[in-house]
Design an enzyme around this catalytic site. Structure first.
Site, PDB file in Angstrom:
ATOM      1  N   VAL A 120      39.762  45.843  30.599  1.00  0.00           N
ATOM      2  CA  VAL A 120      38.742  46.769  30.123  1.00  0.00           C
ATOM      3  C   VAL A 120      39.117  48.191  30.509  1.00  0.00           C
ATOM      4  O   VAL A 120      39.339  48.495  31.694  1.00  0.00           O
ATOM      5  CB  VAL A 120      37.359  46.407  30.704  1.00  0.00           C
ATOM      6  CG1 VAL A 120      36.312  47.420  30.267  1.00  0.00           C
ATOM      7  CG2 VAL A 120      36.962  45.002  30.256  1.00  0.00           C
ATOM      8  N   CYS A 123      35.909  36.455  31.677  1.00  0.00           N
ATOM      9  CA  CYS A 123      35.378  37.601  32.426  1.00  0.00           C
ATOM     10  C   CYS A 123      34.265  37.144  33.381  1.00  0.00           C
ATOM     11  O   CYS A 123      33.253  36.593  32.943  1.00  0.00           O
ATOM     12  CB  CYS A 123      34.838  38.659  31.477  1.00  0.00           C
ATOM     13  SG  CYS A 123      34.189  40.125  32.333  1.00  0.00           S
ATOM     14  N   HIS A 132      43.547  31.293  33.464  1.00  0.00           N
ATOM     15  CA  HIS A 132      43.487  32.008  34.734  1.00  0.00           C
ATOM     16  C   HIS A 132      43.122  30.989  35.807  1.00  0.00           C
ATOM     17  O   HIS A 132      42.054  30.388  35.749  1.00  0.00           O
ATOM     18  CB  HIS A 132      42.437  33.119  34.659  1.00  0.00           C
ATOM     19  CG  HIS A 132      42.440  34.027  35.852  1.00  0.00           C
ATOM     20  ND1 HIS A 132      41.890  35.288  35.819  1.00  0.00           N
ATOM     21  CD2 HIS A 132      42.939  33.881  37.099  1.00  0.00           C
ATOM     22  CE1 HIS A 132      42.030  35.864  37.004  1.00  0.00           C
ATOM     23  NE2 HIS A 132      42.678  35.016  37.796  1.00  0.00           N
ATOM     24  N   GLY A 152      47.468  34.791  37.154  1.00  0.00           N
ATOM     25  CA  GLY A 152      47.050  34.710  38.557  1.00  0.00           C
ATOM     26  C   GLY A 152      48.229  34.613  39.514  1.00  0.00           C
ATOM     27  O   GLY A 152      49.193  33.887  39.263  1.00  0.00           O
ATOM     28  N   GLU A 156      46.620  42.979  37.525  1.00  0.00           N
ATOM     29  CA  GLU A 156      46.687  43.892  38.667  1.00  0.00           C
ATOM     30  C   GLU A 156      48.126  44.271  39.005  1.00  0.00           C
ATOM     31  O   GLU A 156      48.417  45.429  39.317  1.00  0.00           O
ATOM     32  CB  GLU A 156      46.024  43.253  39.889  1.00  0.00           C
ATOM     33  CG  GLU A 156      44.503  43.285  39.857  1.00  0.00           C
ATOM     34  CD  GLU A 156      43.946  44.700  39.925  1.00  0.00           C
ATOM     35  OE1 GLU A 156      44.480  45.523  40.677  1.00  0.00           O
ATOM     36  OE2 GLU A 156      42.968  44.974  39.225  1.00  0.00           O
TER      37      GLU A 156
END
Length: 456
Positions: A25, A108, A175, A209, A233
Site C-alpha cells: 500500500v 492484509c 504468506h 515471508g 520489507e
C-alpha cells in the site's frame, strides 16, 4: 486467443518469474517498481487497490493505474481488495487491459482491513471467496490469482488453497504467517505450511515471508519447492536484494529520485516514505535531518535532505578510513625507527659488535626481542575451584572435595573410608547378635577354648 492458465500462464506470460516485488500500500508505485526491475525483480504487483473506490472514482483509476502504464513495467499484476463478487468483477474488468492478471487480496491483516471486511478477514468465508474467484475466472480475459495467509493448522491451510484452486485461481501466493502475526507479534513465517500447499495444488505457488537476502530466496525455493519468492520489507530496505548485493544507501536513494523525476507524477508522501525506509539507520543518528525530511514539501527539498545525508555518511566513512590508515602508518614508522635506533652500530657495545660480526642477523633491539613473562600461579582450565594445582590441593583438602582436573580425590577417599568403617561396624554388630543366640553350654565351651591355657 484462449486465456492461459496455471503453469502455462506462469511460463509464457510471467516468463517464469522467480523474483517478485510484493503489492504494498502506497509503496509499490511505478517508480519503485521500475527501480526494483533494474536490480533483478522479474515481476511486480501494483499497490492494493480498493475495488469499490476503483469502480466509482475515475480519478482514483487514473492516479493509481491508468497513468502508470509503461512498457518497461511488465509483467504486472493488479491487486484488489473486495468483499462483493459483483464489485470485484467490475473493478477487474476496468483494470484488465492495463495488467497481465488480477489478484485478490486475502492476506492484509491490518485494522483498516478488519473495519472494511476484506483481506485476511475473509479467510473463514469460503463460500463467498469461491463465488468471487469463480465469477472473475469466468468473466475476465486475464487470469485470476490470490494472495493468502495461512491458518495455524497445516491441513486447514491445504484445504483452503485447494478450494481456491478449484474455484479458478491460476496462481497462489502464500504468506507463511497467520492472521494474528503482525506488528510486535510478527514472528517467523512458516515455510512448512508453504511447502505443504505447494505439494497439494497443481498451480504455481509463490512464497512470502522471511526474505531479507538473496540467499534467503534460494534457500526458500530449495526447501519449499515454490516457483517464485515475493519480498516486501526486504525490498523496501534494499531494492537491489534480488541482485544479491547491498549498495550504499545514497546510491539507491539518488537512483530512485532520478526515476521519480523521469516518470511523474508520483505522490510526495510515497517518495518521503521510501526515503525514510532507505535511510532508516542513518536517520537514527542524524535526528536533525530526520525532522527536516518530515517537514519538506517539495521533491527538490527531499532530494536536498538525501544529499545532506549522503555527505555526512561519506565524511564519517572517510574520517574512519583516514584514522585507520594514519594509525597503521604511524605504527609502521615507529617500529622501523625503533629497529634502526636499536641496531645502530654506534650504540652497540664492543661485546655486542663482536657477536654481530659472528652473526649478522643477530637482533639486539629489546622491543623486537621475544619477551618471556612468567605468571604464577597458573589457573587450571578445568579446575573446580579455578586454581593452580598447589592452591587447589590445599583448598580441596580443607573442604574435603575432589578435583578431577588435578587428580585430587579427597572426598572420594573420605567416603570410601567411611563406607569401610560402616561395613566393619555392621559386621561386628552381626557377630555380637549371632553370639547372643548361641546356647549357654556352647557359649561356655567356646569361652573355655578362647581363654589362654596355662602351661604346666
Amino acid at each position: 486467443m484462449a486465456k492461459l492458465q496455471g503453469f502455462e500462464f506462469w511460463r509464457k506470460t510471467l516468463k517464469e518469474a522467480r523474483y517478485v516485488v510484493a503489492p504494498m500500500v502506497d509503496q509499490s508505485e511505478l517508480a519503485w517498481r521500475l527501480l526494483s526491475r533494474r536490480h533483478g525483480a522479474q515481476l511486480c504487483y501494483t499497490p492494493m487497490l480498493h475495488a469499490q473506490v476503483f469502480v466509482r472514482d475515475a480519478n482514483y483509476r487514473r492516479e493509481n493505474l491508468y497513468n502508470e502504464v509503461c512498457e518497461e513495467d511488465s509483467p504486472l499484476i493488479a491487486q484488489f481488495c473486495a468483499n462483493d463478487p459483483e464489485v470485484f468483477l467490475q473493478a477487474a474488468l476496468l483494470a484488465q487491459d492495463y495488467c497481465d492478471a488480477i489478484d485478490l487480496n486475502l492476506g492484509c491483516p491490518q485494522m483498516i482491513a478488519k473495519r472494511g471486511h476484506y483481506g485476511v478477514f475473509l479467510q473463514d468465508e469460503w463460500d463467498l471467496l469461491e463465488k468471487m474467484v469463480s465469477l472473475a475466472n469466468e468473466k475476465l480475459k486475464v487470469p485470476i490469482t490470490c494472495k493468502i495467509r495461512v491458518f495455524k493448522e497445516v491441513e486447514k491451510t491445504v484445504r483452503y488453497a485447494q478450494m481456491l484452486e478449484n474455484a479458478g485461481c491460476q496462481l497462489l501466493t502464500v504468506h507463511g504467517r497467520t492472521k494474528d502475526q503482525k506488528g510486535a507479534m510478527t514472528g517467523i513465517a512458516s515455510w512448512e505450511h508453504i511447502k505443504a500447499v505447494r505439494q497439494a495444488v497443481n498451480i504455481p505457488v509463490f512464497a512470502n515471508g522471511n526474505i531479507q537476502h538473496l540467499s534467503d530466496v534460494e534457500r526458500c525455493i530449495q526447501e519449499t519447492g515454490v516457483q517464485g519468492v515475493m519480498s516486501a520489507e526486504g525490498n523496501l530496505h534494499n531494492p537491489a536484494l534480488f541482485e544479491g548485493r547491498s549498495p550504499p544507501v545514497w546510491e539507491m536513494a539518488e537512483e530512485y529520485l532520478e526515476v521519480v523525476k523521469r516518470y511523474p507524477p508520483c505522490t510526495l508522501s510515497y517518495v518521503r516514505a521510501h526515503l525514510f525506509k532507505l535511510w532508516h539507520h542513518t536517520l537514527q543518528i542524524h535526528q536533525d535531518l530526520r525532522e527536516e525530511l518530515a517537514k519538506v514539501k517539495t521533491l527538490e527539498g527531499l532530494a536536498d535532505v538525501s544529499k545532506q545525508l549522503r555527505l555526512r555518511c561519506q565524511v564519517q566513512t572517510g574520517n574512519i578510513l583516514s584514522n585507520i590508515q594514519a594509525s597503521v602508518l604511524k605504527k609502521t614508522v615507529c617500529q622501523k625507527r625503533a629497529l634502526e635506533d636499536c641496531e645502530s652500530a654506534d650504540t652497540l657495545s664492543k661485546n655486542k659488535q663482536k657477536k654481530r660480526s659472528r652473526n649478522p642477523k643477530k637482533n639486539f633491539c629489546p622491543e623486537q626481542k621475544r619477551k618471556f613473562v612468567f605468571y604464577f600461579p597458573l589457573q587450571g582450565n578445568k579446575c573446580v575451584f579455578s586454581l593452580c594445582r598447589g592452591c587447589c590441593k590445599k583448598k580441596a583438602y580443607k573442604e574435603v572435595a575432589d578435583c578431577p582436573s588435578h587428580g585430587l580425590r579427597f572426598k572420594t577417599k573420605a567416603e570410601k573410608r567411611k563406607a569401610e568403617e560402616k561395613e566393619q561396624a555392621e559386621r561386628s554388630t552381626t557377630e555380637v547378635e549371632r553370639s547372643d543366640h548361641i546356647p549357654q553350654p556352647l557359649q561356655d565351651s567356646r569361652r573355655e577354648l578362647e581363654e589362654p591355657r596355662l602351661l604346666l
